[in-house]
Design a protein around this motif. Structure first.
Motif, PDB file in Angstrom:
ATOM      1  N   ILE A  63     -10.447  -7.340  19.921  1.00 53.02           N
ATOM      2  CA  ILE A  63     -11.356  -8.338  19.231  1.00 53.02           C
ATOM      3  C   ILE A  63     -12.420  -8.910  19.974  1.00 53.02           C
ATOM      4  O   ILE A  63     -11.804  -9.511  21.044  1.00 53.02           O
ATOM      5  N   LEU A  85     -13.236  -5.254  16.446  1.00 55.94           N
ATOM      6  CA  LEU A  85     -13.652  -6.187  15.533  1.00 55.94           C
ATOM      7  C   LEU A  85     -14.503  -7.163  16.369  1.00 55.94           C
ATOM      8  O   LEU A  85     -14.050  -7.663  17.311  1.00 55.94           O
ATOM      9  N   ILE A  96     -15.482 -10.835  15.460  1.00 55.57           N
ATOM     10  CA  ILE A  96     -15.343 -12.204  14.797  1.00 55.57           C
ATOM     11  C   ILE A  96     -16.200 -13.247  15.482  1.00 55.57           C
ATOM     12  O   ILE A  96     -16.116 -13.481  16.519  1.00 55.57           O
ATOM     13  N   TRP A 135     -17.868  -7.709  11.961  1.00 52.97           N
ATOM     14  CA  TRP A 135     -16.604  -7.608  10.966  1.00 52.97           C
ATOM     15  C   TRP A 135     -17.022  -8.836  10.178  1.00 52.97           C
ATOM     16  O   TRP A 135     -16.675  -9.024   8.851  1.00 52.97           O
ATOM     17  N   GLN A 136     -16.771 -10.242  10.812  1.00 53.52           N
ATOM     18  CA  GLN A 136     -16.494 -11.385  10.092  1.00 53.52           C
ATOM     19  C   GLN A 136     -17.494 -12.534  10.627  1.00 53.52           C
ATOM     20  O   GLN A 136     -17.414 -12.883  12.081  1.00 53.52           O
ATOM     21  N   THR A 161      -8.604 -18.487  12.864  1.00 53.91           N
ATOM     22  CA  THR A 161      -9.004 -17.102  12.399  1.00 53.91           C
ATOM     23  C   THR A 161      -8.755 -15.760  13.509  1.00 53.91           C
ATOM     24  O   THR A 161      -8.073 -14.801  13.133  1.00 53.91           O
ATOM     25  N   VAL A 162      -9.314 -16.079  14.670  1.00 51.51           N
ATOM     26  CA  VAL A 162      -8.943 -14.833  15.574  1.00 51.51           C
ATOM     27  C   VAL A 162      -7.677 -14.898  16.086  1.00 51.51           C
ATOM     28  O   VAL A 162      -7.211 -13.982  16.363  1.00 51.51           O
ATOM     29  N   ASP A 172      -5.052 -15.716  14.006  1.00 50.89           N
ATOM     30  CA  ASP A 172      -4.090 -15.020  13.211  1.00 50.89           C
ATOM     31  C   ASP A 172      -4.336 -13.315  12.919  1.00 50.89           C
ATOM     32  O   ASP A 172      -3.432 -12.702  12.830  1.00 50.89           O
ATOM     33  N   THR A 173      -5.900 -13.045  13.303  1.00 50.30           N
ATOM     34  CA  THR A 173      -6.053 -11.832  13.537  1.00 50.30           C
ATOM     35  C   THR A 173      -5.442 -11.102  14.446  1.00 50.30           C
ATOM     36  O   THR A 173      -4.645  -9.785  14.328  1.00 50.30           O
ATOM     37  N   ARG A 223      -1.958 -10.690  13.627  1.00 56.58           N
ATOM     38  CA  ARG A 223      -1.529  -9.555  12.783  1.00 56.58           C
ATOM     39  C   ARG A 223      -1.552  -8.129  13.506  1.00 56.58           C
ATOM     40  O   ARG A 223      -0.756  -7.188  13.114  1.00 56.58           O
ATOM     41  N   LEU A 224      -2.542  -7.917  14.415  1.00 59.25           N
ATOM     42  CA  LEU A 224      -2.705  -6.746  14.775  1.00 59.25           C
ATOM     43  C   LEU A 224      -1.759  -6.378  15.941  1.00 59.25           C
ATOM     44  O   LEU A 224      -1.190  -5.369  16.138  1.00 59.25           O
ATOM     45  N   TYR A 246      -3.089   2.393  15.333  1.00 61.17           N
ATOM     46  CA  TYR A 246      -4.476   1.704  15.579  1.00 61.17           C
ATOM     47  C   TYR A 246      -5.143   2.762  16.619  1.00 61.17           C
ATOM     48  O   TYR A 246      -6.455   2.828  16.492  1.00 61.17           O
TER      49      TYR A 246
END
Length: 258
Positions: free
Chosen positions: A99, A119, A121, A178-179, A189-190, A192-193, A196-197, A205
């Motif tokens: 990310i 990704l 962000i 991406w966002q 947000t970073v 949480d992402t 999740r990954l 992945y």
């Protein structure tokens, strides 16, 4: 775990490695020493099976301003071959999600470093600048590869020739990243992402990254072969068995990454 370097920071916690470019006084612009430290840190990340995701970000008000222009090398081609090319390649080939958390301006090679990640962000206040033509150069660090593939040839040409600032929201609208999220929600947000990954099926992945990266140069038939071979491998994995068991048991899966 935290590793101390002179120009970067590396922190690893609960499967998430956070690599921070740490020259805020120069907007985290690149030096040879920073490149060498990044190479060492990426070796740590790639060899540590406990790391499930990498977050790349910048200290202070910028993500990365590209090459430090107070330290311009005599042979730019050699620097690209020795440092920037291997850095971009390692990020693309890392068998874990990467990310780019773009907290501020990403310019020149710094913008393309972000685009090399899986990704991107970006905070709403961030921006992307293909600044090369302003000093008589062309986009490097993969810029001429990533731009037309992600935004099309017309927009890629405009970004490269005019070197205009592209706000994060417009970059998201164009599909370059991406966002884009509000500054106050950026860190959460970073995080949480990344979480999740890190909790996800790491091997899957890795194969997703590999399959998508080669698809543009493949025929449909060649890509179908890749899908078949990777799916055969993944179908024998512990994570696939867990995913099916969780689906049938109506519970959240507990992936182990292999």
């Amino acid at each position: 775990m935290t590793r101390s370097y002179q120009h970067i920071l590396l922190a690893i916690e609960d499967g998430v490695a956070t690599l921070t470019l740490n020259r805020p006084g120069s907007l985290n612009s690149f030096t040879v020493e920073m490149h060498e430290e990044l190479a060492e840190a990426l070796t740590v990340v790639s060899s540590d099976d406990a790391v499930r995701v990498l977050v790349l970000t910048g200290a202070g008000r910028g993500f990365c301003a590209g090459q430090d222009l107070s330290l311009v090398p005599d042979d730019l081609g050699e620097v690209l071959e020795r440092y920037y090319g291997p850095l971009v390649t390692r990020l693309r080939e890392l068998p874990k999600p990467v990310i780019a958390a773009v907290n501020g301006v990403a310019a020149g090679a710094g913008a393309n470093l972000a685009l090399a990640c899986d990704l991107v962000i970006a905070a709403r206040s961030a921006s992307f600048i293909q600044a090369f033509s302003k000093i008589g150069l062309l986009p490097d660090a993969g810029g001429t590869y990533f731009l037309p593939r992600q935004v099309g040839s017309a927009r890629a040409m405009g970004l490269a020739l005019l070197a205009d600032k592209l706000p994060a929201q417009q970059a998201a609208d164009w599909g370059l990243i991406w966002q884009c999220v509000d500054d106050e929600a950026f860190a959460a947000t970073v995080q949480d992402t990344a979480r999740r990954l890190a909790d996800g099926p790491t091997l899957a992945y890795a194969r997703i990254k590999q399959a998508l990266q080669v698809s543009a140069g493949n025929t449909l038939q060649a890509q179908l072969v890749i899908e078949r071979d990777y799916q055969r491998e993944l179908g024998q994995s512990t994570d696939f068995a867990e995913g099916v068991a969780a689906f049938n048991g109506k519970r959240a899966p507990r992936f182990v990454g292999h």
